[in-house]
Design a protein around this motif. Structure first.
Motif, PDB file in Angstrom:
ATOM      1  N   THR A  72      36.132  24.802  50.004  1.00  0.00           N
ATOM      2  CA  THR A  72      37.047  25.358  50.665  1.00  0.00           C
ATOM      3  C   THR A  72      38.552  24.954  50.640  1.00  0.00           C
ATOM      4  OG1 THR A  72      36.649  24.304  52.661  1.00  0.00           O
ATOM      5  CG2 THR A  72      35.208  26.157  52.495  1.00  0.00           C
ATOM      6  N   PRO A  73      39.512  25.833  50.678  1.00  0.00           N
ATOM      7  CA  PRO A  73      40.928  25.607  50.360  1.00  0.00           C
ATOM      8  C   PRO A  73      41.545  24.610  51.474  1.00  0.00           C
ATOM      9  CG  PRO A  73      40.756  27.885  50.712  1.00  0.00           C
ATOM     10  CD  PRO A  73      39.084  27.272  50.774  1.00  0.00           C
ATOM     11  N   PRO A  74      42.356  24.073  51.198  1.00  0.00           N
ATOM     12  CA  PRO A  74      43.148  23.245  52.482  1.00  0.00           C
ATOM     13  C   PRO A  74      43.873  24.239  53.094  1.00  0.00           C
ATOM     14  CG  PRO A  74      44.262  22.811  50.315  1.00  0.00           C
ATOM     15  CD  PRO A  74      42.990  23.453  50.255  1.00  0.00           C
ATOM     16  N   HIS A  75      44.032  23.676  54.654  1.00  0.00           N
ATOM     17  CA  HIS A  75      44.705  24.588  55.636  1.00  0.00           C
ATOM     18  C   HIS A  75      46.159  24.116  55.565  1.00  0.00           C
ATOM     19  CE1 HIS A  75      44.943  26.684  59.193  1.00  0.00           C
ATOM     20  NE2 HIS A  75      45.747  25.692  59.939  1.00  0.00           N
ATOM     21  N   LEU A  76      47.059  24.966  55.551  1.00  0.00           N
ATOM     22  CA  LEU A  76      48.351  24.625  55.725  1.00  0.00           C
ATOM     23  C   LEU A  76      49.000  25.255  57.348  1.00  0.00           C
ATOM     24  CD1 LEU A  76      51.263  24.132  54.621  1.00  0.00           C
ATOM     25  CD2 LEU A  76      51.375  26.519  53.759  1.00  0.00           C
ATOM     26  N   ARG A  77      49.391  24.215  57.922  1.00  0.00           N
ATOM     27  CA  ARG A  77      50.253  24.749  59.181  1.00  0.00           C
ATOM     28  C   ARG A  77      51.649  24.716  59.073  1.00  0.00           C
ATOM     29  NH1 ARG A  77      47.856  22.066  64.219  1.00  0.00           N
ATOM     30  NH2 ARG A  77      46.753  23.990  64.203  1.00  0.00           N
ATOM     31  N   VAL A  78      52.269  25.928  59.144  1.00  0.00           N
ATOM     32  CA  VAL A  78      53.925  26.007  58.866  1.00  0.00           C
ATOM     33  C   VAL A  78      54.388  25.350  60.072  1.00  0.00           C
ATOM     34  CG1 VAL A  78      55.650  27.624  58.218  1.00  0.00           C
ATOM     35  CG2 VAL A  78      53.452  27.892  57.136  1.00  0.00           C
ATOM     36  N   HIS A  79      55.418  24.697  59.821  1.00  0.00           N
ATOM     37  CA  HIS A  79      56.070  24.258  61.102  1.00  0.00           C
ATOM     38  C   HIS A  79      57.611  25.060  60.883  1.00  0.00           C
ATOM     39  CE1 HIS A  79      53.434  21.134  61.936  1.00  0.00           C
ATOM     40  NE2 HIS A  79      53.577  20.408  60.678  1.00  0.00           N
ATOM     41  N   THR A  80      58.028  25.077  59.779  1.00  0.00           N
ATOM     42  CA  THR A  80      59.482  25.925  59.985  1.00  0.00           C
ATOM     43  C   THR A  80      59.587  26.690  58.588  1.00  0.00           C
ATOM     44  OG1 THR A  80      60.689  24.170  58.589  1.00  0.00           O
ATOM     45  CG2 THR A  80      60.704  23.908  61.128  1.00  0.00           C
ATOM     46  N   VAL A  81      60.333  27.654  58.769  1.00  0.00           N
ATOM     47  CA  VAL A  81      60.629  28.758  57.559  1.00  0.00           C
ATOM     48  C   VAL A  81      62.259  28.845  57.643  1.00  0.00           C
ATOM     49  CG1 VAL A  81      60.442  30.850  56.519  1.00  0.00           C
ATOM     50  CG2 VAL A  81      58.552  29.900  57.678  1.00  0.00           C
ATOM     51  N   ASP A  82      62.822  28.561  56.656  1.00  0.00           N
ATOM     52  CA  ASP A  82      64.295  28.812  56.372  1.00  0.00           C
ATOM     53  C   ASP A  82      64.658  29.652  55.208  1.00  0.00           C
ATOM     54  OD1 ASP A  82      65.214  26.716  58.411  1.00  0.00           O
ATOM     55  OD2 ASP A  82      64.367  25.141  56.945  1.00  0.00           O
ATOM     56  N   ILE A  83      65.551  30.631  55.481  1.00  0.00           N
ATOM     57  CA  ILE A  83      65.998  31.515  54.120  1.00  0.00           C
ATOM     58  C   ILE A  83      67.155  30.669  53.534  1.00  0.00           C
ATOM     59  CG2 ILE A  83      67.098  33.424  53.635  1.00  0.00           C
ATOM     60  CD1 ILE A  83      65.655  35.180  55.839  1.00  0.00           C
ATOM     61  N   LEU A  84      67.047  30.458  52.519  1.00  0.00           N
ATOM     62  CA  LEU A  84      67.968  29.457  51.804  1.00  0.00           C
ATOM     63  C   LEU A  84      68.940  30.420  51.105  1.00  0.00           C
ATOM     64  CD1 LEU A  84      65.902  26.642  50.439  1.00  0.00           C
ATOM     65  CD2 LEU A  84      66.963  26.824  52.388  1.00  0.00           C
ATOM     66  N   ASP A  85      68.339  31.388  50.591  1.00  0.00           N
ATOM     67  CA  ASP A  85      69.123  32.586  49.909  1.00  0.00           C
ATOM     68  C   ASP A  85      68.718  33.957  49.809  1.00  0.00           C
ATOM     69  OD1 ASP A  85      71.419  33.410  48.319  1.00  0.00           O
ATOM     70  OD2 ASP A  85      70.949  32.260  46.395  1.00  0.00           O
ATOM     71  N   VAL A  86      69.398  34.933  49.556  1.00  0.00           N
ATOM     72  CA  VAL A  86      68.775  36.084  49.683  1.00  0.00           C
ATOM     73  C   VAL A  86      68.859  36.855  48.402  1.00  0.00           C
ATOM     74  CG1 VAL A  86      69.352  36.597  52.222  1.00  0.00           C
ATOM     75  CG2 VAL A  86      70.804  37.224  50.650  1.00  0.00           C
ATOM     76  N   ALA A  87      67.682  37.796  48.191  1.00  0.00           N
ATOM     77  CA  ALA A  87      67.500  38.436  46.755  1.00  0.00           C
ATOM     78  C   ALA A  87      68.763  39.321  46.498  1.00  0.00           C
ATOM     79  CB  ALA A  87      66.332  39.043  46.574  1.00  0.00           C
ATOM     80  N   PRO A  88      69.344  39.411  45.326  1.00  0.00           N
ATOM     81  CA  PRO A  88      70.212  40.589  45.136  1.00  0.00           C
ATOM     82  C   PRO A  88      69.591  42.003  45.264  1.00  0.00           C
ATOM     83  CG  PRO A  88      69.530  39.496  43.044  1.00  0.00           C
ATOM     84  CD  PRO A  88      68.858  38.731  44.275  1.00  0.00           C
ATOM     85  N   LEU A  89      70.255  42.838  45.218  1.00  0.00           N
ATOM     86  CA  LEU A  89      70.064  44.456  45.263  1.00  0.00           C
ATOM     87  C   LEU A  89      69.006  44.295  44.071  1.00  0.00           C
ATOM     88  CD1 LEU A  89      70.623  47.256  45.997  1.00  0.00           C
ATOM     89  CD2 LEU A  89      72.024  47.384  44.377  1.00  0.00           C
ATOM     90  N   THR A  90      67.699  45.391  44.636  1.00  0.00           N
ATOM     91  CA  THR A  90      66.567  45.198  43.650  1.00  0.00           C
ATOM     92  C   THR A  90      66.552  46.270  42.653  1.00  0.00           C
ATOM     93  OG1 THR A  90      65.342  46.528  45.354  1.00  0.00           O
ATOM     94  CG2 THR A  90      65.053  43.746  45.219  1.00  0.00           C
ATOM     95  N   THR A  91      67.149  47.596  42.997  1.00  0.00           N
ATOM     96  CA  THR A  91      67.022  48.681  41.882  1.00  0.00           C
ATOM     97  C   THR A  91      68.627  49.361  41.966  1.00  0.00           C
ATOM     98  OG1 THR A  91      66.456  50.195  43.486  1.00  0.00           O
ATOM     99  CG2 THR A  91      64.729  49.255  42.284  1.00  0.00           C
ATOM    100  N   VAL A  92      68.825  49.669  40.769  1.00  0.00           N
ATOM    101  CA  VAL A  92      70.337  50.359  40.548  1.00  0.00           C
ATOM    102  C   VAL A  92      69.985  51.510  39.444  1.00  0.00           C
ATOM    103  CG1 VAL A  92      72.571  50.374  39.997  1.00  0.00           C
ATOM    104  CG2 VAL A  92      71.591  48.505  41.132  1.00  0.00           C
ATOM    105  N   SER A  93      69.714  52.629  39.752  1.00  0.00           N
ATOM    106  CA  SER A  93      69.240  54.136  39.032  1.00  0.00           C
ATOM    107  C   SER A  93      68.713  53.468  37.576  1.00  0.00           C
ATOM    108  CB  SER A  93      70.701  54.761  38.631  1.00  0.00           C
ATOM    109  OG  SER A  93      71.580  53.837  37.892  1.00  0.00           O
TER     110      SER A  93
END
Length: 111
Positions: A37-58
């Motif tokens: 079975t796969p290992p278990h991941l216990r998340v302690h923190t989540v940080d947004i380092l950078d945001v994605a640019p605009l995803t669609t433009v006509s």
């Protein structure tokens, strides 16, 4: 944004983060109790380092690829590539050649 509680981290990932955002997730991986079975991941923190640019433009789609922004246009196979800071990398002649273009750029622009 830095989220320490599991509830805040889940809220961030489920409702605030967008596809392409660069996140740093810290936690602990533990061995499973049952072999195979796969290992278990216990998340302690989540940080947004950078945001994605605009995803669609006509009819054009901008896609984040690490430190790069790829510009896909439905009318052609060519893919202009920029760094997230706006530096011109080049134009891949096909979507399949994007990796080669980025590797060549990184090899000639090492810091």
């Amino acid at each position: 944004m830095h989220h320490r509680s599991p509830r805040a981290a889940a809220e961030l990932v489920l409702h605030q983060a967008k596809l392409g955002d660069l996140l740093r997730v810290t936690g602990t991986i533990t061995e499973p109790n049952t072999p195979g079975t796969p290992p278990h991941l216990r998340v302690h923190t989540v940080d947004i380092l950078d945001v994605a640019p605009l995803t669609t433009v006509s009819g054009t789609v901008l896609e984040r690829y690490g430190n790069y922004v790829l510009v896909f246009d439905a009318d052609g196979d060519e893919v202009p590539v920029f760094t997230t800071a706006g530096r011109w990398v080049g134009e891949a002649t096909t979507p399949e050649s994007i990796g080669h273009l980025i590797r060549a750029f990184e090899n000639t622009n090492q810091s």
